[in-house]
Design an enzyme around this catalytic site. Structure first.
Site, PDB file in Angstrom:
ATOM      1  CG  ASP A   9      -1.710   1.236   1.392  1.00  0.00           C
ATOM      2  OD1 ASP A   9      -2.507   1.541   0.483  1.00  0.00           O
ATOM      3  OD2 ASP A   9      -1.520   1.941   2.397  1.00  0.00           O
ATOM      4  CB  ALA A  10       0.929   4.277  -1.893  1.00  0.00           C
ATOM      5  CE1 TYR A  11      -0.275   9.295  -1.456  1.00  0.00           C
ATOM      6  CE2 TYR A  11      -1.799   7.727  -2.456  1.00  0.00           C
ATOM      7  CZ  TYR A  11      -0.929   8.805  -2.571  1.00  0.00           C
ATOM      8  OH  TYR A  11      -0.712   9.379  -3.799  1.00  0.00           O
ATOM      9  NE  ARG A  45      -4.682   7.170   5.475  1.00  0.00           N
ATOM     10  CZ  ARG A  45      -4.575   6.584   4.288  1.00  0.00           C
ATOM     11  NH1 ARG A  45      -4.910   7.227   3.182  1.00  0.00           N
ATOM     12  NH2 ARG A  45      -4.121   5.335   4.191  1.00  0.00           N
ATOM     13  CB  SER A 122      -1.883   2.931  -4.116  1.00  0.00           C
ATOM     14  OG  SER A 122      -2.388   4.105  -3.510  1.00  0.00           O
ATOM     15  CG  ASN A 123      -7.845   3.048  -2.296  1.00  0.00           C
ATOM     16  OD1 ASN A 123      -8.206   2.094  -2.972  1.00  0.00           O
ATOM     17  ND2 ASN A 123      -8.197   3.190  -1.023  1.00  0.00           N
TER      18      ASN A 123
END
Length: 227
Positions: A9-11, A45, A122-123
């Site tokens: 995942d990124a964030y 977030r 990622s989203n």
């Protein structure tokens, strides 16, 4: 089967999502923002994630940049800062330049040295992800950056996790999936991936049908898990 492919995942996992608000609070002329930035970062977030889930349930997809803006607007209004257009613009600009966590480059290099496939799932929209990867300087240790935009629905829908096998031709059991979101790691575990939840905040385990296989405080232990 051995792990051949490590997916991140990124964030919040590779990139510090609080960095935008924290950086803005340290800039000259934003002293009044110092008392607000922790709440802004938290609410931003949370709303960003909530809007992805709600849009998925409503079948009203939009890209991650739109829900990022929507989440920030909610957070600014909650803190009484919705009239500060300059602050809003600066926070959004900084979101394209998020810092990677300190251990990220060495961890990814170790995986590549061990012959593993590495990628982001990622989203985030492709332009956002390109900006973050470039800013962090980690493009040379990633084989791909996969975005939900290719399937038109946010995580944790199975079609998002399908992107990994489609790209790398690997079995689900060959994948180590890493996320700082407990719900994401749990959903990926239910899908059939080996999963690691990076629980930096020491949060409780989410009550979901599946649970992450591993819980870590940061990313330094990932190369050992992938052996």
């Amino acid at each position: 089967m051995p792990i051949t492919t490590c997916i991140f995942d990124a964030y919040g996992t590779l990139f510090d999502v609080a960095a935008a608000a924290r950086t803005a609070a340290d800039e000259p002329g934003r002293e009044a923002f110092k008392s607000h930035w922790p709440a802004i970062a938290e609410h931003w977030r949370l709303k960003q994630l909530q809007y992805t889930w709600l849009r998925a349930v409503m079948d009203r997809h939009t890209d991650f940049w739109q829900v990022t803006q929507d989440g920030l607007d909610w957070a600014l209004e909650a803190e009484g800062l919705s009239d500060d257009a300059d602050l809003r613009e600066r926070l959004l600009q900084l979101y394209w330049e998020l810092e990677a966590y300190p251990e990220v480059p060495a961890m990814l290099h170790a995986l590549k040295d061990a012959g593993k496939n590495t990628a982001i799932l990622s989203n985030g929209s492709p332009p956002m992800l390109d900006g973050a990867v470039t800013s962090a300087g980690i493009g040379d240790v990633l084989d791909d950056v996969l975005s939900v935009e290719s399937v038109g629905i946010f995580k944790p829908h199975d079609s998002v996790y399908d992107l990994v096998g489609d790209r790398f031709g690997c079995a689900r059991s060959e994948v180590l999936f890493v996320s700082s979101n407990g719900w994401d790691a749990a959903a990926a575990a239910g899908y059939g991936f080996t999963t690691a939840w990076v629980n930096r905040a020491g949060a409780p385990m989410d009550r979901l049908p599946a649970r992450p296989g591993h819980v870590l405080k940061d990313l330094t232990g990932i190369p050992e898990l992938a052996q």
